[in-house]
Design a protein around this motif. Structure first.
Motif, mmCIF file in Angstrom:
data_model
loop_
_atom_site.group_PDB
_atom_site.id
_atom_site.type_symbol
_atom_site.label_atom_id
_atom_site.label_comp_id
_atom_site.label_asym_id
_atom_site.label_seq_id
_atom_site.Cartn_x
_atom_site.Cartn_y
_atom_site.Cartn_z
ATOM 1 N N GLY A 4 0.785 -1.222 0.000
ATOM 2 C CA GLY A 4 0.000 0.000 0.000
ATOM 3 C C GLY A 4 0.817 1.271 0.000
ATOM 4 N N PHE A 5 2.125 1.140 -0.121
ATOM 5 C CA PHE A 5 2.989 2.326 -0.111
ATOM 6 C C PHE A 5 3.179 2.845 -1.535
ATOM 7 C CE2 PHE A 5 7.265 4.156 -0.488
ATOM 8 C CZ PHE A 5 7.125 5.221 0.396
ATOM 9 N N THR A 6 2.870 4.110 -1.727
ATOM 10 C CA THR A 6 3.051 4.736 -3.032
ATOM 11 C C THR A 6 4.460 5.320 -3.109
ATOM 12 O OG1 THR A 6 0.718 5.331 -3.084
ATOM 13 C CG2 THR A 6 2.171 6.457 -4.636
ATOM 14 N N PRO A 7 5.257 4.908 -4.084
ATOM 15 C CA PRO A 7 6.628 5.431 -4.155
ATOM 16 C C PRO A 7 6.638 6.937 -4.412
ATOM 17 C CG PRO A 7 6.089 4.206 -6.149
ATOM 18 C CD PRO A 7 4.963 3.982 -5.183
ATOM 19 N N ARG A 8 7.538 7.619 -3.756
ATOM 20 C CA ARG A 8 7.688 9.059 -3.918
ATOM 21 C C ARG A 8 8.705 9.352 -5.009
ATOM 22 N NH1 ARG A 8 3.703 8.509 -1.211
ATOM 23 N NH2 ARG A 8 3.266 9.482 0.799
ATOM 24 N N ILE A 9 8.338 10.240 -5.914
ATOM 25 C CA ILE A 9 9.219 10.610 -7.028
ATOM 26 C C ILE A 9 9.814 11.982 -6.722
ATOM 27 C CG2 ILE A 9 9.346 11.035 -9.511
ATOM 28 C CD1 ILE A 9 6.806 9.278 -9.775
ATOM 29 N N PRO A 10 11.115 12.060 -6.508
ATOM 30 C CA PRO A 10 11.723 13.347 -6.144
ATOM 31 C C PRO A 10 11.674 14.357 -7.280
ATOM 32 C CG PRO A 10 13.415 11.706 -6.546
ATOM 33 C CD PRO A 10 12.109 10.979 -6.601
ATOM 34 N N LYS A 11 11.697 15.617 -6.900
ATOM 35 C CA LYS A 11 11.655 16.700 -7.885
ATOM 36 C C LYS A 11 12.995 16.792 -8.611
ATOM 37 C CE LYS A 11 11.767 20.943 -6.404
ATOM 38 N NZ LYS A 11 11.354 22.240 -5.821
ATOM 39 N N PRO A 12 12.995 16.784 -9.929
ATOM 40 C CA PRO A 12 14.267 16.893 -10.668
ATOM 41 C C PRO A 12 14.896 18.272 -10.496
ATOM 42 C CG PRO A 12 12.400 16.937 -12.176
ATOM 43 C CD PRO A 12 11.844 16.627 -10.823
ATOM 44 N N ALA A 13 16.193 18.314 -10.645
ATOM 45 C CA ALA A 13 16.926 19.569 -10.425
ATOM 46 C C ALA A 13 16.566 20.632 -11.456
ATOM 47 C CB ALA A 13 18.429 19.301 -10.450
ATOM 48 N N ASP A 14 16.199 20.213 -12.652
ATOM 49 C CA ASP A 14 15.895 21.173 -13.720
ATOM 50 C C ASP A 14 14.392 21.461 -13.842
ATOM 51 O OD1 ASP A 14 15.214 18.660 -14.551
ATOM 52 O OD2 ASP A 14 16.027 18.868 -16.580
ATOM 53 N N PHE A 15 13.626 21.163 -12.795
ATOM 54 C CA PHE A 15 12.180 21.375 -12.833
ATOM 55 C C PHE A 15 11.858 22.872 -12.826
ATOM 56 C CE2 PHE A 15 8.339 22.163 -10.187
ATOM 57 C CZ PHE A 15 7.390 21.741 -11.109
ATOM 58 N N LYS A 16 11.053 23.297 -13.827
ATOM 59 C CA LYS A 16 10.588 24.685 -13.906
ATOM 60 C C LYS A 16 9.063 24.658 -14.030
ATOM 61 C CE LYS A 16 14.747 26.588 -16.029
ATOM 62 N NZ LYS A 16 15.325 27.303 -17.196
ATOM 63 N N PRO A 17 8.361 25.096 -12.982
ATOM 64 C CA PRO A 17 6.891 24.994 -13.007
ATOM 65 C C PRO A 17 6.262 25.928 -14.029
ATOM 66 C CG PRO A 17 7.606 26.253 -11.104
ATOM 67 C CD PRO A 17 8.853 25.712 -11.741
ATOM 68 N N GLU A 18 5.159 25.468 -14.595
ATOM 69 C CA GLU A 18 4.376 26.314 -15.502
ATOM 70 C C GLU A 18 3.542 27.276 -14.667
ATOM 71 O OE1 GLU A 18 2.011 23.716 -17.842
ATOM 72 O OE2 GLU A 18 3.700 22.922 -19.001
ATOM 73 N N SER A 19 3.502 28.526 -15.069
ATOM 74 C CA SER A 19 2.748 29.520 -14.311
ATOM 75 C C SER A 19 1.247 29.435 -14.580
ATOM 76 C CB SER A 19 3.250 30.924 -14.639
ATOM 77 O OG SER A 19 3.086 31.191 -16.028
ATOM 78 N N HIS A 20 0.843 28.930 -15.786
ATOM 79 C CA HIS A 20 -0.570 28.843 -16.147
ATOM 80 C C HIS A 20 -0.851 27.505 -16.832
ATOM 81 C CE1 HIS A 20 -0.052 33.157 -15.582
ATOM 82 N NE2 HIS A 20 -1.367 33.275 -15.497
ATOM 83 N N PHE A 21 -2.080 27.067 -16.731
ATOM 84 C CA PHE A 21 -2.509 25.856 -17.444
ATOM 85 C C PHE A 21 -2.545 26.134 -18.940
ATOM 86 C CE2 PHE A 21 -4.252 25.011 -13.238
ATOM 87 C CZ PHE A 21 -3.980 23.664 -13.064
ATOM 88 N N THR A 22 -2.116 25.155 -19.721
ATOM 89 C CA THR A 22 -2.120 25.301 -21.179
ATOM 90 C C THR A 22 -3.253 24.518 -21.840
ATOM 91 O OG1 THR A 22 -0.544 23.477 -21.358
ATOM 92 C CG2 THR A 22 0.357 25.714 -21.276
ATOM 93 N N GLU A 23 -3.940 23.661 -21.055
ATOM 94 C CA GLU A 23 -5.042 22.870 -21.598
ATOM 95 C C GLU A 23 -5.960 22.434 -20.462
ATOM 96 O OE1 GLU A 23 -2.561 18.652 -21.641
ATOM 97 O OE2 GLU A 23 -3.016 19.650 -23.531
ATOM 98 N N GLY A 24 -7.091 21.835 -20.823
ATOM 99 C CA GLY A 24 -8.031 21.338 -19.823
ATOM 100 C C GLY A 24 -9.010 22.413 -19.374
ATOM 101 N N ARG A 25 -9.776 22.087 -18.331
ATOM 102 C CA ARG A 25 -10.821 23.000 -17.876
ATOM 103 C C ARG A 25 -10.277 24.252 -17.203
ATOM 104 N NH1 ARG A 25 -13.599 20.654 -12.423
ATOM 105 N NH2 ARG A 25 -11.710 19.971 -11.346
#
Length: 199
Positions: A4-25
């Motif tokens: 029942g343990f969900t593996p944790r995926i660490p944040k990559p060093a080159d991660f750059k978050p998107e400021s706005h949604f580009t698709e979907g609702r």
């Protein structure tokens, strides 16, 4: 069999978050900039979801700390120079500490013991014999005991170093001329050789 343990995926060093949604609702609306360790991607909630900062750019959702108002005020774990075992000093005490710059470890340990004992005696003489005074006195007595043990340990180390110097046939002047790493390696060799002799 799954535990029942969900593996944790660490944040990559080159991660750059998107400021706005580009698709979907939520297309065109600000997006939570946090990294989701379960999904292994940027959070899919809108910025400030579940908080007072809904749709504010760069605001995290409530799951990723968006409702946090910073560290608690008056935290018990805050740095307090006036606590018995505090390792912090106030800025107005820095000038007073400069006079101890040239002292040896043994001299500093001796001063520490005297200060702790003086504080213990002062509190013992000012307080009445009740539970409240005991709760104030016990931590100070404990710190005085720790200071005394520190002094004894420093004195033992100094005695051991002086014995090693005598065995090597070197005086204090020769020892001071060497750098710290050389002295440490020589002391380690001497200790290891003493163990080999006993074995």
């Amino acid at each position: 069999m799954s535990n029942g343990f969900t593996p944790r995926i660490p944040k990559p060093a080159d991660f750059k978050p998107e400021s706005h949604f580009t698709e979907g609702r939520y297309k065109g609306k600000p997006r939570c900039p946090a990294w989701s360790k379960q999904a292994g991607a940027q959070c899919k909630q809108p910025a400030g979801h579940g908080t007072e900062k809904l749709y504010q750019v760069r605001a995290c959702c409530k799951v990723h700390g968006g409702k946090s108002k910073g560290p608690p005020k008056g935290s018990k774990n805050a740095a307090d120079p006036d606590k018995p075992r505090s390792q912090f000093v106030r800025f107005d005490q820095l000038k007073e500490l400069e006079q101890f710059a040239g002292m040896s470890d043994v001299e500093l340990a001796d001063i520490l013991v005297k200060l702790a004992m003086a504080k213990t005696i002062k509190i013992a003489s000012e307080t009445m014999q009740d539970e409240a005074s005991s709760s104030k006195l016990l931590p100070v007595m404990s710190s005085a005991n720790a200071a005394l043990r520190t002094k004894q340990a420093v004195e033992r180390n100094q005695l051991l170093l002086s014995e090693i110097r005598e065995r090597q046939g070197k005086g204090n002047e020769d020892d001071e001329a060497r750098d710290a790493r050389t002295r440490a390696s020589l002391a380690l060799e001497e200790v290891l050789s003493s163990f080999e002799d006993k074995g």
